[in-house]
Scaffold this active site. Structure first.
Site, PDB file in Angstrom:
ATOM      1  N   ILE A  10      28.375 -15.884 -58.248  1.00  0.00           N
ATOM      2  CA  ILE A  10      28.071 -17.319 -58.401  1.00  0.00           C
ATOM      3  C   ILE A  10      28.179 -17.788 -59.847  1.00  0.00           C
ATOM      4  O   ILE A  10      28.105 -18.982 -60.110  1.00  0.00           O
ATOM      5  CB  ILE A  10      26.698 -17.695 -57.816  1.00  0.00           C
ATOM      6  CG1 ILE A  10      25.590 -16.841 -58.420  1.00  0.00           C
ATOM      7  CG2 ILE A  10      26.698 -17.596 -56.311  1.00  0.00           C
ATOM      8  CD1 ILE A  10      24.204 -17.341 -58.028  1.00  0.00           C
ATOM      9  N   GLY A  11      28.357 -16.890 -60.749  1.00  0.00           N
ATOM     10  CA  GLY A  11      28.519 -17.307 -62.146  1.00  0.00           C
ATOM     11  C   GLY A  11      29.050 -16.158 -62.961  1.00  0.00           C
ATOM     12  O   GLY A  11      28.857 -14.996 -62.611  1.00  0.00           O
ATOM     13  N   GLU A  12      29.739 -16.509 -64.028  1.00  0.00           N
ATOM     14  CA  GLU A  12      30.296 -15.456 -64.869  1.00  0.00           C
ATOM     15  C   GLU A  12      30.285 -15.929 -66.317  1.00  0.00           C
ATOM     16  O   GLU A  12      30.585 -17.079 -66.606  1.00  0.00           O
ATOM     17  CB  GLU A  12      31.729 -15.152 -64.442  1.00  0.00           C
ATOM     18  CG  GLU A  12      32.177 -13.820 -64.932  1.00  0.00           C
ATOM     19  CD  GLU A  12      33.351 -13.281 -64.134  1.00  0.00           C
ATOM     20  OE1 GLU A  12      33.689 -12.126 -64.359  1.00  0.00           O
ATOM     21  OE2 GLU A  12      33.902 -14.015 -63.295  1.00  0.00           O
ATOM     22  N   GLY A  13      29.904 -15.027 -67.205  1.00  0.00           N
ATOM     23  CA  GLY A  13      29.896 -15.397 -68.618  1.00  0.00           C
ATOM     24  C   GLY A  13      30.095 -14.152 -69.445  1.00  0.00           C
ATOM     25  O   GLY A  13      30.406 -13.089 -68.902  1.00  0.00           O
ATOM     26  N   SER A  14      29.881 -14.274 -70.743  1.00  0.00           N
ATOM     27  CA  SER A  14      30.120 -13.111 -71.586  1.00  0.00           C
ATOM     28  C   SER A  14      29.076 -12.030 -71.361  1.00  0.00           C
ATOM     29  O   SER A  14      29.282 -10.866 -71.666  1.00  0.00           O
ATOM     30  CB  SER A  14      30.146 -13.528 -73.045  1.00  0.00           C
ATOM     31  OG  SER A  14      28.903 -14.073 -73.373  1.00  0.00           O
ATOM     32  N   GLY A  16      28.164 -10.966 -68.501  1.00  0.00           N
ATOM     33  CA  GLY A  16      28.516 -10.238 -67.291  1.00  0.00           C
ATOM     34  C   GLY A  16      28.628 -11.232 -66.146  1.00  0.00           C
ATOM     35  O   GLY A  16      29.261 -12.268 -66.304  1.00  0.00           O
ATOM     36  N   ARG A  17      27.946 -10.937 -65.015  1.00  0.00           N
ATOM     37  CA  ARG A  17      28.099 -11.823 -63.866  1.00  0.00           C
ATOM     38  C   ARG A  17      26.748 -12.148 -63.237  1.00  0.00           C
ATOM     39  O   ARG A  17      25.785 -11.400 -63.390  1.00  0.00           O
ATOM     40  CB  ARG A  17      28.963 -11.135 -62.795  1.00  0.00           C
ATOM     41  CG  ARG A  17      30.335 -10.730 -63.292  1.00  0.00           C
ATOM     42  CD  ARG A  17      31.077  -9.968 -62.224  1.00  0.00           C
ATOM     43  NE  ARG A  17      30.331  -8.790 -61.778  1.00  0.00           N
ATOM     44  CZ  ARG A  17      30.579  -8.132 -60.664  1.00  0.00           C
ATOM     45  NH1 ARG A  17      31.534  -8.539 -59.851  1.00  0.00           N
ATOM     46  NH2 ARG A  17      29.875  -7.062 -60.323  1.00  0.00           N
ATOM     47  N   ALA A  18      26.711 -13.242 -62.500  1.00  0.00           N
ATOM     48  CA  ALA A  18      25.542 -13.551 -61.672  1.00  0.00           C
ATOM     49  C   ALA A  18      26.010 -13.429 -60.220  1.00  0.00           C
ATOM     50  O   ALA A  18      26.981 -14.062 -59.823  1.00  0.00           O
ATOM     51  CB  ALA A  18      25.030 -14.958 -61.958  1.00  0.00           C
ATOM     52  N   ASP A 127      17.234 -22.712 -74.582  1.00  0.00           N
ATOM     53  CA  ASP A 127      18.467 -23.156 -73.925  1.00  0.00           C
ATOM     54  C   ASP A 127      18.132 -24.026 -72.703  1.00  0.00           C
ATOM     55  O   ASP A 127      18.688 -23.841 -71.621  1.00  0.00           O
ATOM     56  CB  ASP A 127      19.323 -21.940 -73.541  1.00  0.00           C
ATOM     57  CG  ASP A 127      20.801 -22.314 -73.372  1.00  0.00           C
ATOM     58  OD1 ASP A 127      21.193 -23.422 -73.799  1.00  0.00           O
ATOM     59  OD2 ASP A 127      21.557 -21.504 -72.798  1.00  0.00           O
TER      60      ASP A 127
END
Ligand code: ADP
Ligand code: MG
Length: 449
Positions: A10-14, A16-18, A127
């Site tokens: 459901i999500g990806e960023g630096s 790793g992943r969700a 944040d």
């Protein structure tokens, strides 16, 4: 990991992943954040902070921590799944139709209650943005993503770094002044403004103008359908001087919010299902043996590993995407793929240390970045107090933002922002003693891992 089945990414960023996962025993859905562990033990400790802090937060308006574990050089944080997506998506779905004030206050008070909980524990979220605020089917608001959060153990603890999302970053960060709980309040003000107008308060055609608008407090007024109190609340939260900005306690004591506060609190007392059943059971297990951090490694100077860092973007023009654009056009879309498909993360981003740059080159770097990046989370390295490279362009330039950015119909520059306010109860963190139990408990816990 073997207790869970991956349903989707459901999500990806630096980091790793969700992943959206279901538990094999009870089929309940959870979000599992898979974080690549960095090589150095100091940085590993830093990665674990997210799990530790989330585990410590027990509040109906904060995403509930389930468990955390480490396997194959990854840290896995399992948490409650908020099935109605994030606040940014909800704003998008409005397609320009404003929310009623009652809905706005209902959400805002819930976010304030979450922030009050974390600030009571001397934790800064750092944040707060509509993308990190989630909704459930039961219309409950949940503050999430503690990947940037830190305990403020002393006023100087985080003097050199700040993790945040540029659009939501308060003036004191850009002007290289100390920051504390009031910085979270500024970001909270940005979220309140977004749910009132469906736009971000500070929109600009360039990074320079974005930062200048934030520092000058230049924003369009709220639509006239909203009450005087809502307008004055926004005005107070966007005070440039953090000391004049209300704390979350002060906001929650406002007469105009009392009814809503009572409503939310009594609903939570009637239905405490948002809280973990066994509060003592929800702490991390089994961690691999890690080397002790050398005593000379200071937390404040080590990078927030795994978070996105400033990088030089593709060269080209400064994008004008934010000019007259609503926040909807410049949001970052979560990457959704079905069936547990694994997208390999490529760690190619390089960190940009701002403190090595002269003011002009800092703005050049920013100008080469797509302004959409201002919605992502970054680590901002700030110069030491003796150097004032970030101060330069903002500090000396008292002119209003340039014509390109001032084209909005009505621009509101609040003259009261610099007016002193006498609110003795509205203290900053620095003025109080740090809660020794909480900090030492956390320290002991991290040291024991
Ligand atoms: P980051 O912003 O550091 O990439 P987040 O914790 O915000 O990490 O999670 C990344 C994405 O995963 C979010 O934008 C959201 O789409 C999704 N997500 C995270 N936590 C939840 C949650 N508890 N419920 C639903 N979706 C979530
Ligand atoms: Mg996030």
């Amino acid at each position: 990991m073997e207790n869970y089945k991956v349903l989707s990414v459901i999500g990806e960023g630096s980091f790793g992943r969700a992943l959206l996962v279901s538990h094999l025993n009870n089929a309940d859905k959870y979000v599992m954040k898979e974080i690549r562990l960095p090589k150095s033990s100091a940085a590993v400790k830093e990665s674990r902070q997210e799990a530790i802090l989330l585990a410590k937060m027990k509040h109906p308006n904060i995403v509930k921590f389930q468990e955390a574990f480490e396997a194959d050089d990854h840290l896995y944080i399992v948490m409650e799944y908020c099935d109605r997506g994030d606040l940014l998506e909800t704003i998008k779905l409005q397609r320009g139709k404003l929310f009623p004030e009652h809905t706005i206050l209902h959400w805002f008070v819930q976010i304030c209650l979450a922030v009050q909980h974390i600030h009571e524990k001397r934790v800064l979220h750092r944040d707060i943005k509509s993308k990190n605020i989630f909704l459930t089917q039961r219309r409950t608001i949940k503050l999430g993503d503690f990947g940037s959060a830190r305990v403020l153990s002393s006023p100087m603890a985080y003097a050199c770094t700040y993790v945040g999302t540029p659009y939501y970053v308060p003036p004191e960060i850009w002007e290289n002044l100390p920051y504390n709980n009031k910085s979270d309040m500024w970001s909270l003000g940005c979220v309140l403004y977004e749910i009132c107008t469906l736009k971000h308060p500070f929109q600009a055609g360039s990074w320079k103008n974005l930062i200048m608008k934030i520092c000058h407090g230049t924003y369009s007024p709220l639509p006239s359908q909203y009450s005087y109190d809502l307008r004055s609340l926004i005005k107070q939260i966007f005070r440039k001087d953090p000391r004049q900005r209300p704390s979350v306690n002060t906001i929650l004591k406002r007469r105009a919010l009392l009814k809503m506060v009572n409503l939310c609190v009594s609903a939570q007392l009637d239905d405490p299902s948002g809280l973990p059943k066994d509060e003592s059971a929800s702490i991390i297990h089994p961690m691999k043996e890690q080397q002790e951090t050398p005593p000379d490694v200071q937390q404040s100077s080590s990078p927030a590993s795994g978070r996105r860092q400033w990088e030089k973007g593709a060269t080209g023009t400064v994008l004008n995407v934010l000019e007259n654009a609503s926040i909807l056009t410049s949001s970052i879309k979560a990457n959704r793929s079905v069936g547990g498909h694994v997208i390999k993360y490529d760690l190619k981003e390089k960190r940009k240390d701002w403190d090595k740059e002269a003011p002009e080159s800092l703005l050049n770097i920013l100008n080469n970045l797509d302004l959409c990046s201002a919605f992502k989370t970054y680590t901002i390295y700030r110069p030491k107090a003796s150097e004032d490279c970030l101060k330069g362009p903002l500090f000396n330039n008292t002119k209003a933002p340039d014509a390109t950015d001032s084209r909005e119909e009505e621009i509101y520059i609040d003259p009261d922002r610099l007016q002193p306010r006498s609110d003795d109860e509205d203290t900053d963190f620095e003025e109080d003693e740090v809660d020794p139990d909480w900090v030492s408990e956390l320290q002991q816990w991290t040291d024991s891992q």
